[in-house]
Scaffold this active site. Structure first.
Site, PDB file in Angstrom:
ATOM      1  N   GLY A 279       0.803  -1.437  -0.164  1.00  0.00           N
ATOM      2  CA  GLY A 279       0.231  -0.125   0.349  1.00  0.00           C
ATOM      3  C   GLY A 279       0.793   1.511   0.344  1.00  0.00           C
ATOM      4  CG  HIS A 280       0.389   4.549  -1.667  1.00  0.00           C
ATOM      5  ND1 HIS A 280      -0.433   5.646  -2.632  1.00  0.00           N
ATOM      6  CD2 HIS A 280       0.850   3.191  -2.347  1.00  0.00           C
ATOM      7  CE1 HIS A 280      -1.000   4.753  -3.999  1.00  0.00           C
ATOM      8  NE2 HIS A 280      -0.014   3.587  -3.824  1.00  0.00           N
ATOM      9  N   GLY A 281       0.960   3.057   2.788  1.00  0.00           N
ATOM     10  CA  GLY A 281       2.055   3.471   4.269  1.00  0.00           C
ATOM     11  C   GLY A 281       0.930   4.295   5.105  1.00  0.00           C
TER      12      GLY A 281
END
Ligand SMILES: *[C@@H]1O[C@H](CO)[C@@H](O)[C@H](O)[C@H]1NC(C)=O
Ligand SMILES: *[C@@H]1O[C@H](CO)[C@@H](O)[C@H](O)[C@H]1NC(C)=O
Ligand SMILES: *[C@@H]1O[C@H](CO)[C@@H](O)[C@H](O)[C@H]1NC(C)=O
Ligand SMILES: *[C@@H]1O[C@H](CO)[C@@H](O)[C@H](O)[C@H]1NC(C)=O
Ligand SMILES: *[C@@H]1O[C@H](CO)[C@@H](O)[C@H](O)[C@H]1NC(C)=O
Ligand SMILES: *[C@@H]1O[C@H](CO)[C@@H](O)[C@H](O)[C@H]1NC(C)=O
Ligand SMILES: *[C@@H]1O[C@H](CO)[C@@H](O)[C@H](O)[C@H]1NC(C)=O
Length: 451
Positions: A279-281
């Site tokens: 994902g993007h954190g």
């Protein structure tokens, strides 16, 4: 960005037009609701012998995954809401209920339990999404107090056909992005609600954000599993906005956007033991868009793992804007092959070159990074502190930060720009570019950055 009365009226009245169903129950009895101590362990109380069960199948819901069961859910909700005894709305195991976009509302004054053991599924994509219903949200809880949404069941957003719309990034012909509007429904939205808990559920394949809390006070999230493919656009796991006193524990999220995102007007947030990735954190922001004001403070994120993600812990603000982000602690976070484990970006811009330089910014101060360890993708700087020219970042503190490239030995240097703070221990890599002390106050800005 405050939720102004006008915005609210406009927004909700548009919901009102879209939905014939709005529970007309008065909100007067909100104060008579039993209070849920957010610090106490909140346990599912469906087994409570005093709880009266309202099974959606007793209200006409079929659960074959094909029949529209929305009406059965409305009736079950209304009856449970009207009950004098503590009520449990039950979505039974082994059934799949197809539900249209719906708003559950009403101050069910007895701390209702919404128990999901079966599956709730959305209409399969934009073509079959019922006309005249909102395309921005699917399951909405509006002005509920003390509700517990819980169970081992599944909420399936069936997002695939939404992700593939040609207005989504690079989904048009030849990987272009066609112009919008490009609304897609948030799977679960809590709006203007108090003391809500969400426990145990599996949320799959939302067409947009999976869970969004907006204008809420008192949120307890525990043991959720949220899944969407890594290439699904905007499928943020949990988004928090204008919401305070939030606890998110023991939750596993993999998706195509931010794992948890924290927007303007959020404070007193405690996040512990979450696993993110791919994902993007975890992200605070983006804040200050179109010169708006953002105040975010007292956020703790600890004892968590972020893996195979574009970012680890990120604070992002647009140029322009007012307010501040402060008292943020990132403690004991394990990074596994994360492209940018530690990131402050005050030049956030979705289309490079399209964002003009501005002379104001959301101020960033008192941010601490303790025990951030693990590996970063060898292609980019593991620590990036890109602070504003007009309002530098101050009091960034680092201790026990240890980040190694996931491949090879080539360690990349941290990047700093207008970043002031303190290295309390040696870090790997060392952040030599961090500036000592304080750039001095910016008197002409302090009012604008005050929260
Ligand atoms: C929410 O819970 C808190 C803490 O238990 C309590 O003080 C507050 O009154 C509750 N709010 C409502 C509207 O019930
Ligand atoms: C989620 O969507 C992906 C891609 O469309 C699909 O492969 C997967 O089976 C879906 N998961 C569930 C539980 O529906
Ligand atoms: C979706 O839900 C099911 C439970 O039915 C779970 O097993 C699965 O891992 C979830 N996620 C995906 C991406 O399918
Ligand atoms: C952390 O969360 C995971 C996933 O819910 C759970 O299995 C594990 O027991 C939790 N760990 C602690 C220390 O609570
Ligand atoms: C910060 O938030 C925590 C909950 O996460 C709360 O217990 C604490 O009182 C808050 N601190 C302040 C100064 O409000
Ligand atoms: C904005 O600021 C950057 C960095 O100071 C500079 O390189 C750039 O030319 C500026 N852009 C405009 C449009 O003024
Ligand atoms: C700087 O940050 C640390 C930790 O985040 C905090 O304890 C301290 O009070 C802050 N110092 C100032 C001067 O604000």
């Amino acid at each position: 960005m405050g939720l102004s009365f006008i915005t609210f009226v406009l927004y909700f009245s548009s919901l009102y037009v879209h939905f014939s169903y709005v529970n007309s129950r008065s909100l007067n009895d909100i104060s008579s609701a039993p209070s849920l101590a957010p610090t106490a362990a909140i346990t599912p109380n469906v087994q409570s012998c005093t709880s009266k069960v309202f099974n959606v199948r007793s209200f006409g819901a079929i659960g074959d995954g094909v029949t529209d069961d929305t009406q059965g859910f409305r009736m079950a909700w209304d009856s449970a809401c009207d009950s004098d005894e503590p009520a449990t709305l039950l979505v039974p195991e082994h059934y799949t209920f197809l539900i249209r976009s719906i708003i559950f509302t009403g101050s069910c004054g007895n701390g209702m339990v919404f128990q999901i053991e079966g599956t709730i599924t959305a209409p399969d994509g934009p073509r079959v999404w019922p006309k005249g219903t909102s395309k921005r949200q699917w399951l909405v809880f509006y002005r509920v107090n003390g509700l517990s949404l819980q169970g081992d069941g599944v909420i399936d957003g069936r997002g695939e056909k939404w992700w593939d719309l040609p207005c989504k990034p690079h989904k048009g012909p030849h990987r272009t992005t066609l112009p919008g509007p490009c609304d897609s429904p948030v799977a679960i939205r809590f709006f203007m609600s108090t003391n809500v808990t969400v426990i145990g559920l599996n949320v799959n394949n939302s067409s947009q954000f999976n869970i969004r809390f907006d204008g809420c006070h008192g949120v307890y999230v525990d043991s959720l599993t949220i899944n969407a493919p890594s290439l699904s656009p905007n499928t943020d796991g949990i988004h928090i906005e204008n919401t305070n006193d939030v606890k998110i524990y023991n939750t596993v999220i993999s998706n195509g956007d931010d794992c948890v995102s924290i927007g303007a007007g959020s404070y007193n947030i405690d996040i512990k033991n979450i696993t993110c990735g791919p994902g993007h954190g975890i992200s605070i922001g983006s804040l200050g868009m179109r010169n708006t004001r953002a105040c975010v403070s007292n956020i703790t994120i600890r004892d968590s793992v972020i893996m195979h993600s574009d970012n680890g812990v990120r604070i992002k603000t647009w140029q322009g804007g007012f307010g501040s982000v402060s008292k943020v602690r990132f403690i004991n976070i394990q990074m596994d092959t994360v492209r940018n484990p530690i990131m402050i970006d005050q030049y956030y811009c979705q289309i490079k070159g399209r964002c003009p330089n501005r002379t104001s910014a959301v101020r960033i101060h008192d941010i601490s990074y303790q025990k951030i360890m693990g590996t970063y993708d060898y292609r980019s700087a593991p620590i990036h502190l890109g602070c504003s020219d007009s309002v530098p970042c101050t009091n960034l503190t680092f201790s026990d930060v240890e980040l190694w490239p996931s491949q090879g030995r080539n360690m990349l240097n941290p990047f700093c720009w207008n970043a002031y703070g303190d290295l309390q221990t040696l870090t790997i890599p060392p952040v030599f570019c961090l500036l000592d002390g304080n750039p001095g106050l910016f008197p002409q800005k302090t009012d604008l950055n005050h929260c």
